[in-house]
Scaffold this motif. Sequence first.
Motif, PDB file in Angstrom:
ATOM      1  N   UNK A 135       7.745 -37.324 -22.729  1.00  0.00           N
ATOM      2  CA  UNK A 135       7.234 -38.597 -23.259  1.00  0.00           C
ATOM      3  C   UNK A 135       8.316 -39.671 -23.200  1.00  0.00           C
ATOM      4  N   UNK A 136       7.965 -40.824 -22.640  1.00  0.00           N
ATOM      5  CA  UNK A 136       8.881 -41.964 -22.594  1.00  0.00           C
ATOM      6  C   UNK A 136       8.171 -43.173 -23.197  1.00  0.00           C
ATOM      7  N   UNK A 137       8.736 -43.707 -24.285  1.00  0.00           N
ATOM      8  CA  UNK A 137       8.152 -44.853 -24.979  1.00  0.00           C
ATOM      9  C   UNK A 137       9.023 -46.079 -24.752  1.00  0.00           C
ATOM     10  N   UNK A 138       8.421 -47.139 -24.257  1.00  0.00           N
ATOM     11  CA  UNK A 138       9.103 -48.418 -24.051  1.00  0.00           C
ATOM     12  C   UNK A 138       8.265 -49.513 -24.678  1.00  0.00           C
ATOM     13  N   UNK A 139       8.549 -49.814 -25.924  1.00  0.00           N
ATOM     14  CA  UNK A 139       7.753 -50.806 -26.647  1.00  0.00           C
ATOM     15  C   UNK A 139       6.328 -50.334 -26.830  1.00  0.00           C
ATOM     16  N   UNK A 140       5.383 -51.086 -26.259  1.00  0.00           N
ATOM     17  CA  UNK A 140       3.966 -50.741 -26.347  1.00  0.00           C
ATOM     18  C   UNK A 140       3.475 -49.973 -25.125  1.00  0.00           C
ATOM     19  N   UNK A 141       4.417 -49.527 -24.302  1.00  0.00           N
ATOM     20  CA  UNK A 141       4.077 -48.767 -23.108  1.00  0.00           C
ATOM     21  C   UNK A 141       4.548 -47.326 -23.274  1.00  0.00           C
ATOM     22  N   UNK A 142       3.747 -46.386 -22.813  1.00  0.00           N
ATOM     23  CA  UNK A 142       4.113 -44.975 -22.929  1.00  0.00           C
ATOM     24  C   UNK A 142       3.777 -44.253 -21.631  1.00  0.00           C
ATOM     25  N   UNK A 143       4.706 -43.420 -21.190  1.00  0.00           N
ATOM     26  CA  UNK A 143       4.507 -42.603 -19.995  1.00  0.00           C
ATOM     27  C   UNK A 143       4.571 -41.136 -20.405  1.00  0.00           C
ATOM     28  N   UNK A 144       3.670 -40.330 -19.850  1.00  0.00           N
ATOM     29  CA  UNK A 144       3.600 -38.915 -20.202  1.00  0.00           C
ATOM     30  C   UNK A 144       3.545 -38.077 -18.935  1.00  0.00           C
ATOM     31  N   UNK A 145       4.389 -37.075 -18.883  1.00  0.00           N
ATOM     32  CA  UNK A 145       4.354 -36.137 -17.766  1.00  0.00           C
ATOM     33  C   UNK A 145       3.520 -34.928 -18.188  1.00  0.00           C
ATOM     34  N   UNK A 146       2.381 -34.745 -17.526  1.00  0.00           N
ATOM     35  CA  UNK A 146       1.476 -33.663 -17.888  1.00  0.00           C
ATOM     36  C   UNK A 146       1.625 -32.481 -16.927  1.00  0.00           C
ATOM     37  N   UNK A 147       1.696 -31.270 -17.453  1.00  0.00           N
ATOM     38  CA  UNK A 147       1.670 -30.097 -16.571  1.00  0.00           C
ATOM     39  C   UNK A 147       0.269 -29.916 -15.992  1.00  0.00           C
TER      40      UNK A 147
ATOM     41  N   UNK B 236      11.920 -40.398 -33.446  1.00  0.00           N
ATOM     42  CA  UNK B 236      10.950 -40.077 -34.494  1.00  0.00           C
ATOM     43  C   UNK B 236       9.538 -40.407 -34.038  1.00  0.00           C
ATOM     44  N   UNK B 237       9.378 -41.543 -33.354  1.00  0.00           N
ATOM     45  CA  UNK B 237       8.058 -41.953 -32.888  1.00  0.00           C
ATOM     46  C   UNK B 237       7.534 -41.000 -31.820  1.00  0.00           C
ATOM     47  N   UNK B 238       8.412 -40.595 -30.877  1.00  0.00           N
ATOM     48  CA  UNK B 238       7.978 -39.688 -29.820  1.00  0.00           C
ATOM     49  C   UNK B 238       7.646 -38.314 -30.383  1.00  0.00           C
ATOM     50  N   UNK B 239       8.386 -37.889 -31.420  1.00  0.00           N
ATOM     51  CA  UNK B 239       8.071 -36.614 -32.074  1.00  0.00           C
ATOM     52  C   UNK B 239       6.698 -36.663 -32.722  1.00  0.00           C
ATOM     53  N   UNK B 240       6.402 -37.777 -33.370  1.00  0.00           N
ATOM     54  CA  UNK B 240       5.096 -37.946 -34.019  1.00  0.00           C
ATOM     55  C   UNK B 240       3.972 -37.956 -32.989  1.00  0.00           C
ATOM     56  N   UNK B 241       4.189 -38.702 -31.879  1.00  0.00           N
ATOM     57  CA  UNK B 241       3.189 -38.755 -30.810  1.00  0.00           C
ATOM     58  C   UNK B 241       2.981 -37.373 -30.211  1.00  0.00           C
ATOM     59  N   UNK B 242       4.081 -36.642 -29.988  1.00  0.00           N
ATOM     60  CA  UNK B 242       4.008 -35.304 -29.411  1.00  0.00           C
ATOM     61  C   UNK B 242       3.172 -34.379 -30.295  1.00  0.00           C
ATOM     62  N   UNK B 243       3.394 -34.444 -31.599  1.00  0.00           N
ATOM     63  CA  UNK B 243       2.624 -33.603 -32.533  1.00  0.00           C
ATOM     64  C   UNK B 243       1.134 -33.900 -32.436  1.00  0.00           C
TER      65      UNK B 243
END
Length: 235
Positions: free
Chosen positions: A146-158, A46-53
Amino acid sequence: MSRRKNKKSLSLVLLGIIIFGGILSAAYVISGFKLDIHLSSKKSVSESESILTDIRKVFTFSTVEYVYKSVFPFDFYDEKTDWYMLLNKRSKGVNLTSKEKDSLELYDICSSAGIKLTGKNYQFLVVTSLIKAGLPSPQSITQDSILIEGKNISIRLPKPEITELIIEDPDSSTYQYPDMDIDPLHWKQIARYVQAHIEEKVLNKGILNKADSRLRNFISSFLHEAGFQSVTFIQ
């Protein structure tokens, strides 16, 4: 004897109750653990979906725009070009390189529009191009990026691309340069040639690097404000 039997039976019953209770407790703990994992996973999704939006909304504001003015035809050929040699080679049917073919295409367009490239040429047009660079679509980044690990987030950008390239029609009321009598047909030929060559020019100026840097800065600022301590971009 009957008392001993009764005590033994009672002990067996108590032992059975204890074992059964232990099984129930274990089942509760295990099921509860599974439930916690499920809820945690559901919360993460749910959190990653919200961040993605929200990130997809940021894309709209993170494009790079260039207003590029080029002087036609001077910006599109080498001043040392030997036009007579090229015309002579073509007339004799000599095999031409791709660069020579391109130069002769420019020559033909200019000649048709009344612009002389042989001898002294003082005729020119200032062509305005609008170039936009960024991600081709907000959908180009997905939830798997998007990968969320606690307060850390990794994003793969095209990788960013040139998303729009428009050659503006000259307006005689605002055109500040020497006016040339170019009819619509010849203007379309000039605009088509410029559009085909202007992309290489802006790429050499690093427009995609600027688009990538701006996109990362936008997303990083947004995610830090959202509470993430670390933002990592993966290529």
